[in-house]
Scaffold this motif. Structure first.
Motif, PDB file in Angstrom:
ATOM      1  N   ASP A 100     -15.920  14.271  -0.182  1.00  0.00           N
ATOM      2  CA  ASP A 100     -14.988  14.953  -1.073  1.00  0.00           C
ATOM      3  C   ASP A 100     -13.519  14.644  -0.778  1.00  0.00           C
ATOM      4  O   ASP A 100     -12.661  14.788  -1.646  1.00  0.00           O
ATOM      5  CB  ASP A 100     -15.189  16.468  -0.987  1.00  0.00           C
ATOM      6  CG  ASP A 100     -16.466  16.904  -1.689  1.00  0.00           C
ATOM      7  OD1 ASP A 100     -17.117  16.046  -2.309  1.00  0.00           O
ATOM      8  OD2 ASP A 100     -16.815  18.099  -1.598  1.00  0.00           O
ATOM      9  N   TYR A 101     -13.224  14.268   0.465  1.00  0.00           N
ATOM     10  CA  TYR A 101     -11.834  13.995   0.847  1.00  0.00           C
ATOM     11  C   TYR A 101     -11.764  12.667   1.603  1.00  0.00           C
ATOM     12  O   TYR A 101     -11.501  12.644   2.807  1.00  0.00           O
ATOM     13  CB  TYR A 101     -11.279  15.129   1.731  1.00  0.00           C
ATOM     14  CG  TYR A 101     -11.485  16.499   1.142  1.00  0.00           C
ATOM     15  CD1 TYR A 101     -10.653  16.972   0.126  1.00  0.00           C
ATOM     16  CD2 TYR A 101     -12.517  17.326   1.599  1.00  0.00           C
ATOM     17  CE1 TYR A 101     -10.838  18.236  -0.419  1.00  0.00           C
ATOM     18  CE2 TYR A 101     -12.712  18.591   1.069  1.00  0.00           C
ATOM     19  CZ  TYR A 101     -11.872  19.037   0.051  1.00  0.00           C
ATOM     20  OH  TYR A 101     -12.057  20.280  -0.482  1.00  0.00           O
ATOM     21  N   PRO A 102     -12.026  11.554   0.942  1.00  0.00           N
ATOM     22  CA  PRO A 102     -12.099  10.258   1.614  1.00  0.00           C
ATOM     23  C   PRO A 102     -10.810   9.856   2.322  1.00  0.00           C
ATOM     24  O   PRO A 102     -10.853   9.181   3.356  1.00  0.00           O
ATOM     25  CB  PRO A 102     -12.436   9.286   0.479  1.00  0.00           C
ATOM     26  CG  PRO A 102     -12.043   9.996  -0.772  1.00  0.00           C
ATOM     27  CD  PRO A 102     -12.272  11.435  -0.516  1.00  0.00           C
ATOM     28  N   ASP A 119     -17.471  15.065  13.864  1.00  0.00           N
ATOM     29  CA  ASP A 119     -18.916  14.966  13.616  1.00  0.00           C
ATOM     30  C   ASP A 119     -19.405  16.071  12.683  1.00  0.00           C
ATOM     31  O   ASP A 119     -20.175  15.820  11.752  1.00  0.00           O
ATOM     32  CB  ASP A 119     -19.677  15.050  14.943  1.00  0.00           C
ATOM     33  CG  ASP A 119     -19.579  13.763  15.744  1.00  0.00           C
ATOM     34  OD1 ASP A 119     -19.205  12.726  15.160  1.00  0.00           O
ATOM     35  OD2 ASP A 119     -19.845  13.805  16.961  1.00  0.00           O
ATOM     36  N   ASP A 120     -18.935  17.286  12.937  1.00  0.00           N
ATOM     37  CA  ASP A 120     -19.418  18.440  12.179  1.00  0.00           C
ATOM     38  C   ASP A 120     -19.019  18.394  10.708  1.00  0.00           C
ATOM     39  O   ASP A 120     -19.703  18.950   9.850  1.00  0.00           O
ATOM     40  CB  ASP A 120     -18.900  19.735  12.800  1.00  0.00           C
ATOM     41  CG  ASP A 120     -19.541  20.013  14.145  1.00  0.00           C
ATOM     42  OD1 ASP A 120     -20.528  19.331  14.473  1.00  0.00           O
ATOM     43  OD2 ASP A 120     -19.047  20.894  14.868  1.00  0.00           O
ATOM     44  N   ASN A 121     -17.890  17.760  10.429  1.00  0.00           N
ATOM     45  CA  ASN A 121     -17.359  17.773   9.057  1.00  0.00           C
ATOM     46  C   ASN A 121     -17.417  16.412   8.377  1.00  0.00           C
ATOM     47  O   ASN A 121     -16.734  16.189   7.375  1.00  0.00           O
ATOM     48  CB  ASN A 121     -15.914  18.293   9.077  1.00  0.00           C
ATOM     49  CG  ASN A 121     -15.824  19.727   9.538  1.00  0.00           C
ATOM     50  OD1 ASN A 121     -16.099  20.652   8.780  1.00  0.00           O
ATOM     51  ND2 ASN A 121     -15.448  19.913  10.797  1.00  0.00           N
ATOM     52  N   GLN A 122     -18.239  15.535   8.924  1.00  0.00           N
ATOM     53  CA  GLN A 122     -18.324  14.180   8.381  1.00  0.00           C
ATOM     54  C   GLN A 122     -18.728  14.176   6.899  1.00  0.00           C
ATOM     55  O   GLN A 122     -18.109  13.515   6.073  1.00  0.00           O
ATOM     56  CB  GLN A 122     -19.321  13.349   9.189  1.00  0.00           C
ATOM     57  CG  GLN A 122     -19.502  11.934   8.640  1.00  0.00           C
ATOM     58  CD  GLN A 122     -20.438  11.111   9.509  1.00  0.00           C
ATOM     59  OE1 GLN A 122     -20.836  11.541  10.582  1.00  0.00           O
ATOM     60  NE2 GLN A 122     -20.786   9.923   9.042  1.00  0.00           N
ATOM     61  N   LYS A 123     -19.766  14.907   6.540  1.00  0.00           N
ATOM     62  CA  LYS A 123     -20.244  14.906   5.155  1.00  0.00           C
ATOM     63  C   LYS A 123     -19.183  15.418   4.191  1.00  0.00           C
ATOM     64  O   LYS A 123     -18.950  14.855   3.127  1.00  0.00           O
ATOM     65  CB  LYS A 123     -21.513  15.753   5.043  1.00  0.00           C
ATOM     66  CG  LYS A 123     -22.712  15.150   5.756  1.00  0.00           C
ATOM     67  CD  LYS A 123     -23.933  16.060   5.613  1.00  0.00           C
ATOM     68  CE  LYS A 123     -25.131  15.480   6.329  1.00  0.00           C
ATOM     69  NZ  LYS A 123     -26.327  16.358   6.209  1.00  0.00           N
ATOM     70  N   LEU A 124     -18.538  16.514   4.576  1.00  0.00           N
ATOM     71  CA  LEU A 124     -17.532  17.112   3.702  1.00  0.00           C
ATOM     72  C   LEU A 124     -16.368  16.150   3.436  1.00  0.00           C
ATOM     73  O   LEU A 124     -16.023  15.860   2.288  1.00  0.00           O
ATOM     74  CB  LEU A 124     -16.996  18.398   4.333  1.00  0.00           C
ATOM     75  CG  LEU A 124     -15.786  19.039   3.637  1.00  0.00           C
ATOM     76  CD1 LEU A 124     -16.170  19.540   2.255  1.00  0.00           C
ATOM     77  CD2 LEU A 124     -15.212  20.164   4.493  1.00  0.00           C
ATOM     78  N   PHE A 125     -15.789  15.619   4.507  1.00  0.00           N
ATOM     79  CA  PHE A 125     -14.591  14.791   4.347  1.00  0.00           C
ATOM     80  C   PHE A 125     -14.906  13.411   3.774  1.00  0.00           C
ATOM     81  O   PHE A 125     -14.149  12.888   2.950  1.00  0.00           O
ATOM     82  CB  PHE A 125     -13.861  14.658   5.693  1.00  0.00           C
ATOM     83  CG  PHE A 125     -13.165  15.916   6.118  1.00  0.00           C
ATOM     84  CD1 PHE A 125     -12.157  16.472   5.346  1.00  0.00           C
ATOM     85  CD2 PHE A 125     -13.528  16.565   7.293  1.00  0.00           C
ATOM     86  CE1 PHE A 125     -11.517  17.635   5.731  1.00  0.00           C
ATOM     87  CE2 PHE A 125     -12.897  17.723   7.687  1.00  0.00           C
ATOM     88  CZ  PHE A 125     -11.890  18.269   6.906  1.00  0.00           C
ATOM     89  N   SER A 126     -16.037  12.809   4.191  1.00  0.00           N
ATOM     90  CA  SER A 126     -16.338  11.451   3.728  1.00  0.00           C
ATOM     91  C   SER A 126     -16.669  11.421   2.236  1.00  0.00           C
ATOM     92  O   SER A 126     -16.434  10.415   1.558  1.00  0.00           O
ATOM     93  CB  SER A 126     -17.489  10.855   4.540  1.00  0.00           C
ATOM     94  OG  SER A 126     -18.674  11.609   4.355  1.00  0.00           O
TER      95      SER A 126
END
Length: 486
Positions: free
Chosen positions: A136-138, A127-134
């Motif tokens: 920049d790192y799909p 949940d915390d890193n959803q924006k980052l991974f979705s």
């Protein structure tokens, strides 16, 4: 044969002057018979301490069998003093319940709670890193999304299967030992040991007064000089109400050594103990305390070999396998006062595995004991009592407050660290606050102010004060929600 009585002329008295010939004879005899004492096949009588007997109930099943085999083989030379017999019988049932049944009964629930924590931590990371991974790192986000699905499939399946296996095997152990209070192999063997006669009332009173006199000196010397004034039982001065047990045992052994088993001639003795933390039977590196050797010889012309059981019986582990290893004595811990008896000046501190006893003498400042109340947060360290059990030491009350004026200088520098952050994961009665380098855990009971725990939600802004938990980890001890204007 003259009956020797414990009195001014026959006792542990470090103020008696020692001559060079006496010291030479004492150390020479100890050296000559040391090898035989450490040889299990020897014939020197063995006094087995309470700490060794009670540790039996905390050991693994295999180590239990090994200890029983040793005791059975050596039963004709094993001696129990009357004080050891009283301590063993007096504490046996409570130790079985506290260190055997209670921990085993908690294991399955502890496993379930641990598994919930694993799932919560992984879900929170996603949940915390959803924006980052979705964004920049799909490719990583796709893998993490799959992991989320597995949380509710494979992990749940594994959890149930492994949990049932743990539950089944623990239940089998409990079933096999359900009558241990009555049908106890250790008790069967102990009933065959020789038990010495009790000291009389006058002797007991003399020993108690002598202990108090020696302890008054010991407590007032500098720390770097304490080794010169150590005496048997001085590590128990903060124990539960009656610190004289070990000093009585020492004099019971002394009396037995003087007359021997058949009152025919003096005898050497091996004292087998499992107490290694207090430093009042042998040095903490398990080397002998030399002035004990001299004192014993002065009274008996024989040697007392005080030996650590784990060192002597190398094939047996005396580890307490039923409790987590949280005995680091330097670690600062915190929890709440669960029970308090101000009249008798003792209490219990709540912990996950088992509640910890403390009393007025175990306080950092004994004068503050009467200021304690049930539910207060206290800071403490784990110590050992005379039976090798964990107790709370250096206990002090901690007041967490957002009002600096209510904090002492020490508390304000350690505790009053106010950081703004976000709340999330407030399910199962706990939550986490965003903080660096690690997020901080908090309990529902740590929430204060006009907002209750149930009203908190993800991304609420909060203010908090850092504290510690019972394992010494940093947590948020006091949490309150901030209004939008704040």
């Amino acid at each position: 044969m003259i009956e020797h009585t414990i009195n001014d002329n026959f006792c542990y008295e470090p103020n008696k002057e020692l001559s060079l010939p006496i010291v030479h004879k004492a150390l020479k005899r100890y050296s000559e018979y040391k090898q035989e004492a450490f040889n299990i096949s020897g014939k020197i009588p063995i006094v087995v301490d309470t700490s060794v007997l009670l540790r039996y109930y905390k050991m693994s099943q295999q180590d239990k069998k090994e200890l029983l085999a040793f005791l059975e083989k050596q039963k004709d030379r094993i001696i129990l003093t009357r004080q050891i017999e009283k301590e063993f019988l007096g504490r046996r049932i409570s130790v079985i319940q506290k260190d055997f049944f209670n921990p085993l009964n908690k294991i399955h629930k502890s496993f379930e709670e641990t598994y919930k924590g694993i799932k919560s931590l992984l879900s929170r990371f996603i949940d915390d890193n959803q924006k980052l991974f979705s964004r920049d790192y799909p490719d990583i986000w796709e893998s993490l999304s799959e992991k989320r699905e597995l949380l509710e499939q494979n992990i749940l399946a594994d959890e149930k299967e492994l949990g049932e296996k743990i539950k089944s095997q623990i239940e089998e152990t409990l079933k096999n030992n359900k009558d241990i209070n009555i049908n106890d192999e250790l008790l069967d063997i102990c009933s065959q040991f020789t038990v010495l006669s009790s000291l009389n009332e006058e002797e007991i009173q003399f020993i108690e007064k002598l202990y108090d006199k020696l302890n008054a000196v010991y407590q007032n010397v500098k720390d770097n000089e304490k080794s010169q004034f150590v005496f048997p039982g001085c590590g128990d001065q903060r124990d539960k109400g009656y610190p004289y047990g070990d000093f009585i045992i020492f004099h019971e052994i002394l009396k037995f050594m003087k007359k021997g088993l058949n009152k025919e001639q003096p005898t050497d003795v091996i004292f087998l103990t499992n107490e290694r933390e207090k430093g009042d039977w042998f040095n903490k590196d398990m080397t002998p305390i030399v002035h004990y050797i001299n004192q014993v010889y002065l009274n008996t012309e024989r040697s007392l070999f005080i030996i650590n059981a784990e060192r002597w019986l190398e094939n047996i582990s005396f580890d307490n396998i039923h409790q987590s290893d949280i005995s680091n004595q330097d670690l600062i811990r915190e929890s709440i006062v669960l029970r308090l008896n101000k009249e008798e000046k003792w209490g219990f501190i709540e912990t996950r595995i088992d509640n910890l006893y403390f009393n007025l003498q175990l306080m950092k400042n004994p004068d503050e004991f009467m200021d304690l109340n049930e539910g207060d947060i206290v800071r403490y360290q784990i110590r050992k009592n005379q039976w090798g059990e964990d107790v709370a030491g250096n206990v002090e009350k901690i007041i967490y407050s957002f009002d600096d004026d209510k904090l002492s200088k020490e508390e304000s520098t350690i505790c009053n660290i106010k950081i703004f952050g976000d709340i999330y994961g407030n399910t199962f009665g706990y939550g986490f606050i965003h903080a660096n380098p690690e997020n901080l855990y908090f309990k529902s009971t740590d929430v204060t102010g006009s907002f209750s725990f149930d009203k908190l939600k993800k991304f609420d802004k909060v203010e908090y004060i850092k504290g510690k938990n019972e394992n010494g980890d940093e947590i948020a001890r006091k949490v309150r929600k901030l209004d939008a204007q704040d």
